[in-house]
Design an enzyme around this catalytic site. Structure first.
Site, PDB file in Angstrom:
ATOM      1  N   LYS A  14      -2.267  -8.078  -4.388  1.00  0.00           N
ATOM      2  CA  LYS A  14      -1.678  -7.671  -5.667  1.00  0.00           C
ATOM      3  C   LYS A  14      -1.372  -8.893  -6.530  1.00  0.00           C
ATOM      4  CE  LYS A  14       0.444  -3.253  -4.353  1.00  0.00           C
ATOM      5  NZ  LYS A  14       1.702  -2.472  -4.347  1.00  0.00           N
ATOM      6  N   ASP A  74       4.629   1.217  -8.316  1.00  0.00           N
ATOM      7  CA  ASP A  74       4.653   2.237  -7.281  1.00  0.00           C
ATOM      8  C   ASP A  74       3.443   3.119  -7.505  1.00  0.00           C
ATOM      9  OD1 ASP A  74       5.761   3.462  -4.987  1.00  0.00           O
ATOM     10  OD2 ASP A  74       6.506   5.108  -6.205  1.00  0.00           O
ATOM     11  N   PHE A 160      -7.836   0.485   1.202  1.00  0.00           N
ATOM     12  CA  PHE A 160      -6.826   0.863   2.191  1.00  0.00           C
ATOM     13  C   PHE A 160      -6.302   2.249   1.816  1.00  0.00           C
ATOM     14  CE2 PHE A 160      -4.892  -1.390  -1.300  1.00  0.00           C
ATOM     15  CZ  PHE A 160      -3.761  -0.652  -1.608  1.00  0.00           C
TER      16      PHE A 160
END
Length: 206
Positions: A14, A74, A160
């Site tokens: 990230k 999120d 993932f």
């Protein structure tokens, strides 16, 4: 002199993604750091009912604890046939947080009898920026979605979570069959971070 911005994550991928997006946009004057680069602080559990609430809570906690401008995200999968679930529970759908294989098995089992035409879904990402200030923090929250359908069997080794069963709209490969740069260009997180660039550019110019 660079302005430090904290991306409230320990996920190295990230960090690389946000740094790459800022570089591609020609944003100079920001140093993006992660949680391992700052003093540890208590992180509140994610208890929000929406992605936006969770992202904003994480960014607020990080900004308050460090005094730095903070970015948090999120994200998760919303499935049409499950009325938008697993949603904010995506990472712990099977009960154990982050058990990707168990989450996948449970979701595929729940959708076993759902016909192909009703297997619509979306990856959702909310990203929040909190900038501390004398007059109170400045807060920005953005949400982006990546629509697609869910395959019946996992395919692909990249990515993932639910990537191996998510087939983006207009495509035939799952998100786990896309190269990382292909996914970054169209994914929910990539879209949300790019939408945040103008706000980060403004921060860099202060």
């Amino acid at each position: 002199m660079s302005t430090r911005v904290l991306l409230a994550t320990r996920n190295a991928s990230k960090l690389k993604e946000l740094r790459r997006i800022l570089a591609e946009a020609g944003v100079d004057g920001l140093e993006v750091v992660g949680m391992s680069d700052v003093e540890p602080f208590d992180e509140a559990p994610e208890t929000g009912a929406t992605f936006e609430e969770n992202a904003l809570a994480k960014a607020r906690d990080a900004a308050k604890a460090t005094g730095l401008a903070a970015v948090a995200d999120d994200s998760g999968l919303t499935v049409d046939a499950l009325n938008g679930m697993p949603g904010v529970l995506s990472a712990r759908w099977s009960g154990a947080h982050g058990d990707d294989a168990a989450n996948l098995r449970l979701l595929l089992g729940q959708l076993a009898d759902v016909p192909d035409e009703r297997r619509g879904a979306a990856f959702v990402c909310a990203v929040a920026l909190v900038v501390p200030g004398d007059a109170g923090p400045r807060e920005v929250v953005l949400r982006r979605e990546w629509r697609g359908t869910l395959a019946r069997q996992p395919r692909g080794e990249n990515g993932f979570g639910y990537d191996p069963i998510f087939v983006p709209e207009g495509g035939s490969r799952t998100a786990a069959e896309l190269a990382p740069e292909e996914k970054d260009a169209v994914s929910h997180r990539g879209q949300a971070l790019r939408a945040l660039v103008s706000h980060l550019r403004e921060l860099a110019q202060q």
